[in-house]
Every structure is written in structure tokens, then in C-alpha cells.
Design a protein around this motif. Structure first.
Motif, short mmCIF file in Angstrom:
data_model
loop_
_atom_site.label_atom_id
_atom_site.label_comp_id
_atom_site.label_asym_id
_atom_site.label_seq_id
_atom_site.Cartn_x
_atom_site.Cartn_y
_atom_site.Cartn_z
N ALA A 93 82.25 96.04 -52.95
CA ALA A 93 82.60 96.28 -54.34
C ALA A 93 83.43 97.53 -54.53
O ALA A 93 83.99 97.73 -55.60
CB ALA A 93 81.34 96.38 -55.19
N LEU B 252 86.90 97.19 -56.09
CA LEU B 252 87.16 97.11 -57.52
C LEU B 252 86.53 98.32 -58.19
O LEU B 252 85.34 98.57 -58.05
CB LEU B 252 86.56 95.83 -58.12
CG LEU B 252 87.20 94.52 -57.69
CD1 LEU B 252 86.54 93.37 -58.43
CD2 LEU B 252 88.69 94.52 -58.00
N ALA C 297 82.59 98.93 -59.83
CA ALA C 297 81.63 97.92 -59.39
C ALA C 297 81.17 98.24 -57.99
O ALA C 297 81.94 98.64 -57.14
CB ALA C 297 82.27 96.54 -59.40
N TYR D 162 76.99 88.85 -66.03
CA TYR D 162 77.89 89.34 -64.99
C TYR D 162 77.71 88.53 -63.71
O TYR D 162 76.66 87.94 -63.45
CB TYR D 162 77.68 90.84 -64.72
CG TYR D 162 76.36 91.26 -64.12
CD1 TYR D 162 76.22 91.45 -62.74
CD2 TYR D 162 75.25 91.52 -64.91
CE1 TYR D 162 75.02 91.87 -62.18
CE2 TYR D 162 74.05 91.95 -64.37
CZ TYR D 162 73.94 92.12 -63.00
OH TYR D 162 72.75 92.53 -62.44
N ASN D 163 78.79 88.48 -62.93
CA ASN D 163 78.79 87.82 -61.61
C ASN D 163 78.35 86.36 -61.68
O ASN D 163 77.68 85.86 -60.77
CB ASN D 163 77.91 88.59 -60.63
CG ASN D 163 78.53 89.88 -60.15
OD1 ASN D 163 77.84 90.82 -59.77
ND2 ASN D 163 79.86 89.97 -60.16
N GLU E 111 81.20 90.39 -67.52
CA GLU E 111 81.99 91.13 -66.55
C GLU E 111 81.87 90.55 -65.14
O GLU E 111 80.85 89.95 -64.77
CB GLU E 111 81.58 92.61 -66.54
CG GLU E 111 80.12 92.88 -66.32
CD GLU E 111 79.75 94.34 -66.49
OE1 GLU E 111 80.64 95.22 -66.34
OE2 GLU E 111 78.58 94.63 -66.75
N ASN E 112 82.97 90.72 -64.39
CA ASN E 112 83.04 90.38 -62.97
C ASN E 112 82.55 88.97 -62.68
O ASN E 112 81.85 88.72 -61.69
CB ASN E 112 82.24 91.39 -62.15
CG ASN E 112 82.92 92.75 -62.08
OD1 ASN E 112 83.55 93.17 -63.04
ND2 ASN E 112 82.77 93.45 -60.98
N GLY F 32 86.96 92.68 -65.79
CA GLY F 32 86.82 92.39 -64.37
C GLY F 32 86.68 90.93 -64.01
O GLY F 32 86.34 90.59 -62.87
N ASN F 33 86.96 90.02 -64.95
CA ASN F 33 86.77 88.59 -64.69
C ASN F 33 88.02 87.97 -64.06
O ASN F 33 89.13 88.48 -64.23
CB ASN F 33 86.43 87.87 -66.00
CG ASN F 33 85.17 88.40 -66.64
OD1 ASN F 33 84.11 88.36 -66.04
ND2 ASN F 33 85.29 88.94 -67.85
N PRO G 156 82.17 92.45 -56.98
CA PRO G 156 83.51 92.11 -57.45
C PRO G 156 83.61 90.62 -57.74
O PRO G 156 83.02 89.79 -57.05
CB PRO G 156 84.42 92.51 -56.29
CG PRO G 156 83.53 92.50 -55.10
CD PRO G 156 82.17 92.92 -55.57
N ALA G 157 84.36 90.27 -58.76
CA ALA G 157 84.49 88.87 -59.15
C ALA G 157 85.01 88.01 -58.01
O ALA G 157 84.60 86.85 -57.85
CB ALA G 157 85.41 88.75 -60.36
#
Length: 353
Positions: free
Chosen positions: A35, A38, A41, A257-258, A280-281, A302-303, A333-334
Motif C-alpha cells: 500500500a 498509494l 493507504a 473501502y476495498n 475509498e480504494n 482512491g477508487n 490499494p484499490a
């Protein structure tokens, strides 16, 4: 989620998945975690020494509130193993706390029955073999401190139903005014209504590392004008779904997220009502309107979107909130999300054993 020692097998597997995913995306790794590629993250392998995955809920389910919490499920009670519907029903409805281990596939009759779960329960599959077939679970008003983990819940489709699945209200998991709930590492698929419905002010809910596959109505949230619910949704894989991925109405704090949305045909993350949301992400592939709002506030950052389509929708507005004000977390990280969830979402062999 707590990191384990560097040499732990689960951490090594996560590290390999992160490296492969970020390399494929053209990112460069530095330091100990993928991560770092990015800004803002950090990857946290969700494991602990000597085992595989943490037995402790994270996100909003980890917080105290309403005079109780955090979420511990049936940890204060006896551990029992069940392999029949009768035994499962006996223990999930009991007044006492229990850790209920599901060994093998349990057929639910009549089809579509949702077993009424009482407070202070952990329902967990042993390895990858625990299945609830033809039914699901219902958590009603006041039910609290429940963990549903490492199960496959599947197959209540009714071919004679109307096209929008309204006649037979068969859910995998329905939550009505429940609190302190952790739903983790399950596969929910092919249900005649919803895979997961969080309804009527259900709060202090975390939904993590699940697979939501092959369904029309996937994950609905709301059914009340109140704006009180606090929900964390992270590291979930939505694949071949239609609507409610999720649809989130009147949520005080929604943190996503994620997550990985793959082939969601009607829409992806739909923020509506007075919801305050942070997304996010996450990774969106082949999805229509991956994330959007018609009211409320939506912060997205972050997407990644791949082969997605958009209508003329509002993709972000307002300031929402800072999830770090409520709990600690570090997002992957995405670019790493598809590989991580392909390997680590759904039931895991080391959980429940």
C-alpha cells in the motif's frame, strides 16, 4: 485487524497477492507493504500470530454503544458443533451465549425459513464446509452481539416468483433493529430476495471479506426515516449482481473501502436519503453507475473503475466524515483488491477450526 509476525503463512500469502496486483497495475512497491505505492493507504494483513484471521471484529462493530459492545458474539459461552437443522435451531435461539460451529451442509426446511437468532451468538463454519442450504437467519429488534462467519448461505430461488423477487421474501441474513453485528468471510448466493438486508436502524455493523454472488437484490440498507446507523463495509466481492450493491438510505456514518464490484448491472454503491458516506480504494469492473448519490453526502477517493458505464449522476458531494475519528484502519490499494478478494474472501480453511 492486527498484523501478524512477518513470517506467518497468511501474511506471506497476502504479501504475494499485493505484489502481484500492484505490479500488474504498473505500481512500484516500496518498504514492507504494497500500500505504500498509494499515498494515504497501508496494507494490513488481517491475521494474527499462530492462527489465520483475527477473531476480533473491526470497524463500527468493534465500538461500544447503546450501553453495550464491542461485538464478541458467543465468546462468553460454551462451544457446540451442529450438523442438523434441529440442533442449529436449538442453539441459535437459546438465551445463553454459544459459539455454534457448523459442520457440513445443513438443509433448512421448509424452504426459505429464516432461523431467529438470539443475542450473544457466534455462528461459524468449520473450515470451508459449513453451509446453510435453503434458508437463512433473522435478527430482530433488540438482538445484539452476534457474529455470523465463514459460512455459505445459499439457494432459495423460486422459479415461479415474479421477475423482481417480491412474492417469496427469502433472505440469507435479515437484520431488523439489531446492533453490534459482525458478518465476516461468508458466501451469500442465489437467494430469492436479499442476500443481506440491514433494516430499521440496525447499527454498529461491520460486513467484511464476504462474497455476494449471483443475485438480484444484494445488500439493502434502510427502511426508516431515522439517521442513526453506523456501518462499515470492507473487503467484499460483489459479482454478477443486479441492484442494491448496496443501496444505503439514511445512514449516519457509512464507511466502505476495498470492495470489488464485478458485473453489477443496475447500479453499484447507491447513497441516498440523508446518508453520510465515505467510499475509498474500491475496484469497479463492468458496473453501471459504480458509485453515486441523489442526496446526502458522498466522499470518494482512491477508487478504480474499469469498463464501467455512467449516467448523468452525482459522483460526490459534501464533506461526509473522517472514519479515523471513529476507529483505526488502513486500506489496501484499490489495484490490489481483485487479487486479494479472489483468494481471501468467503469461507477460509483456517477459520473455525
Amino acid at each position: 485487524m492486527n498484523p501478524s509476525a512477518t513470517g506467518h503463512p497468511t501474511r506471506r500469502r497476502l504479501r504475494r497477492a499485493l505484489v502481484a496486483a500492484t505490479a500488474a497495475a504498473g505500481l512500484v512497491l516500496a518498504g514492507l507493504t504494497a500500500a505504500t505505492a498509494l499515498p494515504g493507504a497501508e496494507a494490513v494483513p488481517p491475521s494474527r500470530p499462530g492462527h489465520g484471521w483475527s477473531d476480533t471484529a473491526d470497524g463500527f462493530a468493534s465500538l461500544p454503544g447503546l450501553g453495550r459492545g464491542p461485538t464478541t458474539g458467543g465468546a462468553a459461552g460454551e462451544t457446540v458443533t451442529v450438523d442438523t437443522m434441529e440442533a442449529l435451531h436449538r442453539y441459535v435461539t437459546a438465551a445463553e451465549p454459544y459459539v455454534i460451529q457448523v459442520a457440513g451442509a445443513i438443509d433448512i426446511n421448509p424452504k426459505g425459513t429464516e432461523l431467529k437468532v438470539a443475542s450473544n451468538k457466534t455462528i461459524i463454519g468449520i473450515g470451508t464446509e459449513g453451509e446453510i442450504v435453503g434458508g437463512g437467519f433473522f435478527l430482530g429488534t433488540g438482538v445484539h452481539n452476534v457474529i455470523i462467519r465463514n459460512l455459505t448461505i445459499r439457494d432459495t430461488l423460486m422459479p415461479e416468483d415474479d421477475p423482481d423477487d417480491k412474492e417469496f421474501d427469502y433472505d440469507a441474513i435479515q437484520l431488523d433493529t439489531a446492533d453490534h453485528i459482525w458478518i465476516d468471510h461468508n458466501t451469500l448466493t442465489r437467494m430469492n430476495d436479499g442476500l443481506l438486508d440491514s433494516r430499521k436502524d440496525t447499527t454498529f455493523l461491520t460486513v467484511s471479506w464476504n462474497r455476494f454472488f449471483d443475485n438480484n437484490k444484494t445488500f439493502g440498507i434502510g427502511w426508516t426515516p431515522n439517521v442513526t446507523s453506523q456501518i462499515t463495509i470492507h473487503h467484499n466481492w460483489f459479482k454478477n449482481t443486479v441492484q442494491r450493491n448496496p443501496s444505503a438510505d439514511n445512514i449516519a456514518n457509512l464507511h466502505m473501502y476495498n470492495n470489488y464490484l464485478q458485473n453489477a448491472s443496475a447500479y453499484g454503491n447507491y447513497v441516498r436519503g440523508a446518508t453520510s458516506a465515505v467510499i475509498e480504494n474500491s475496484y469497479y469492473e463492468g458496473t453501471h453507475n459504480p458509485y453515486y448519490t441523489v442526496a446526502g453526502e458522498l466522499v470518494q477517493r482512491g477508487n478504480i473503475t474499469v469498463d464501467c458505464t455512467w449516467d448523468d449522476v452525482i459522483r460526490e458531494q459534501g464533506d461526509a466524515f473522517d472514519p479515523h475519528d471513529f476507529y483505526d484502519y488502513r486500506a489496501d490499494p484499490a489495484a490490489a483488491v481483485p487479487a486479494l478478494l479472489s483468494e481471501f474472501s468467503g469461507p477460509q480453511p483456517e477459520i473455525g477450526t
